[in-house]
Design a protein around this motif. Structure first.
Motif, short mmCIF file in Angstrom:
data_model
loop_
_atom_site.label_atom_id
_atom_site.label_comp_id
_atom_site.label_asym_id
_atom_site.label_seq_id
_atom_site.Cartn_x
_atom_site.Cartn_y
_atom_site.Cartn_z
N GLU A 129 -53.85 43.80 -3.65
CA GLU A 129 -53.33 42.99 -4.76
C GLU A 129 -53.05 43.88 -5.96
O GLU A 129 -52.09 43.68 -6.70
N LYS A 130 -53.90 44.90 -6.14
CA LYS A 130 -53.71 45.86 -7.24
C LYS A 130 -52.39 46.61 -7.09
O LYS A 130 -51.70 46.89 -8.07
N VAL A 131 -52.05 46.94 -5.83
CA VAL A 131 -50.78 47.62 -5.56
C VAL A 131 -49.61 46.77 -6.07
O VAL A 131 -48.71 47.26 -6.77
N LYS A 132 -49.62 45.50 -5.73
CA LYS A 132 -48.54 44.60 -6.14
C LYS A 132 -48.51 44.40 -7.65
O LYS A 132 -47.45 44.33 -8.26
N GLU A 133 -49.71 44.33 -8.26
CA GLU A 133 -49.78 44.16 -9.72
C GLU A 133 -49.16 45.34 -10.45
O GLU A 133 -48.64 45.20 -11.56
N GLN A 134 -49.21 46.53 -9.82
CA GLN A 134 -48.64 47.73 -10.42
C GLN A 134 -47.14 47.83 -10.18
O GLN A 134 -46.50 48.80 -10.59
N GLY A 135 -46.57 46.84 -9.51
CA GLY A 135 -45.13 46.86 -9.25
C GLY A 135 -44.73 47.79 -8.12
O GLY A 135 -43.55 48.16 -7.99
N ILE A 136 -45.68 48.20 -7.30
CA ILE A 136 -45.41 49.11 -6.18
C ILE A 136 -45.10 48.28 -4.94
O ILE A 136 -45.82 47.33 -4.61
N LYS A 137 -44.02 48.62 -4.27
CA LYS A 137 -43.64 47.90 -3.05
C LYS A 137 -44.70 48.12 -1.97
O LYS A 137 -45.20 49.23 -1.79
N LEU A 138 -45.04 47.04 -1.25
CA LEU A 138 -46.07 47.11 -0.21
C LEU A 138 -45.53 46.52 1.08
O LEU A 138 -45.01 45.41 1.10
N VAL A 139 -45.67 47.28 2.18
CA VAL A 139 -45.31 46.80 3.51
C VAL A 139 -46.51 47.01 4.43
O VAL A 139 -47.06 48.12 4.49
N LEU A 140 -46.92 45.96 5.13
CA LEU A 140 -48.01 46.06 6.09
C LEU A 140 -47.44 46.07 7.50
O LEU A 140 -46.51 45.32 7.81
N VAL A 141 -48.00 46.93 8.35
CA VAL A 141 -47.51 47.09 9.72
C VAL A 141 -48.64 46.89 10.72
O VAL A 141 -49.74 47.44 10.53
N ASP A 142 -48.39 46.10 11.76
CA ASP A 142 -49.29 45.92 12.90
C ASP A 142 -50.56 45.14 12.52
O ASP A 142 -50.68 43.98 12.86
#
Length: 308
Positions: A139-152
């Motif tokens: 959630e912290k990643v998204k709050e920082q405006g950093i794109k997040l992709v989860l795989v598998d």
């Protein structure tokens, strides 16, 4: 004249005959700068041997041309192939890649996420560790405006994030159907930790396929492991095959466990597939060297889905 140790943007501006702001914009391909000016600035930079400071650029733009890739184990065929292809694609698009290995540790995962955020990466591509049950760091990643992709390995608790997965339920269902069609009717299942969605879905798929065929999943033939390694596969195979009432097939949640199951069965005189059917999940490159060859349809590209 004494040569400077490092050429800076001021030197480029002097050589090109433009202001610092114009040179900065030209080097960053700003649309406000003409192609002629950009060419002159870049020629001056090349002449002087100027190199852009990536850290300074990321501080000014709040983003770098770097992607963080977070995987659980680099020595697994699927994940090493994933990293290879990610790096190739990123490089072709002008990005660099930082690769982090968690070894399935939740604490290491959190530490690496903090490191990648501090490095101002443009995005993070991650597969969850087996220990992960709390997701505040993502959630912290998204709050920082950093794109997040989860795989598998993903979680429904991480909202508004792109997730690239296979249909674990359907693939396990089809794999179980296949082994039933080969004549096996007493099927054991070796599962990873079902706190992870993919393993819960695989177990559900196996159970539903057996039910549809009028068979049951014997609780004594279900084994769980937090580490589906070759050694764990051997240990579990010993446990299952030492029972008085034995299954005539074993479905394992990954191929390492399947390979060790085949090896142990042969070691104690059980023929595969004549006496025991074995099916694995997630085709690994070394599977091609097994006799008989085996696998599941898990990694067919058409089975992969992108979910938001």
């Amino acid at each position: 004249m004494e040569k400077k140790n490092r050429v800076n943007i001021y030197d480029v501006a002097e050589e090109a005959g433009f202001s610092i702001s114009t040179v900065s914009r030209a080097l960053n391909d700003d649309a406000r700068i003409s192609a002629k000016t950009k060419a002159k600035v870049k020629a001056a930079a090349t002449l002087l041997g100027f190199q852009k400071n990536a850290i300074a650029t990321s501080l000014s733009t709040n983003q770098s041309k770097v992607i963080g890739v977070l995987v659980s184990e680099l020595n697994r065929g699927f994940l090493s192939s994933l990293v290879h292809n990610l790096e190739e694609t990123a490089f072709a698009m002008g990005y660099s890649v930082i690769i982090c290995q968690t070894n399935n540790s939740y604490e290491r995962e959190k530490t690496y996420i903090d490191t990648l955020i501090a490095s101002r990466v443009a995005g993070i591509i991650a597969t969850l560790s087996l220990e992960t049950e709390s997701y505040e760091h993502f959630e912290k990643v998204k709050e920082q405006g950093i794109k997040l992709v989860l795989v598998d390995r993903v979680s429904p608790k991480i909202k508004s994030t792109t997730k690239i997965v296979i249909d674990d339920y359907q693939t396990a269902y089809e794999g179980t159907q296949h082994i039933i069609q080969q004549g096996y009717d007493k099927i054991a299942y070796v599962s990873g930790p079902t706190k992870q969605l993919l393993y819960a879905d695989r177990l559900r798929g196996v159970g539903q396929a057996l039910k549809a065929a009028g068979l049951t999943l014997n609780p004594d033939w279900i084994e769980y492991s937090d580490d589906l390694s070759y050694e764990e596969g051997t240990r579990i195979a010993k446990k299952i095959l030492s029972q008085k009432k034995k299954p005539n097939a074993i479905f394992t949640a990954n191929n390492l466990a399947a390979i060790s199951t085949i090896a142990y069965a042969r070691q104690i005189g059980i023929r595969v597939p004549e006496d025991l059917g074995v099916i694995g999940f997630s085709e690994e490159p070394f599977s091609a060297f097994m006799q008989p060859s085996y696998g599941s349809p898990a990694w067919k590209w058409e089975n992969w889905q992108c979910k938001n």
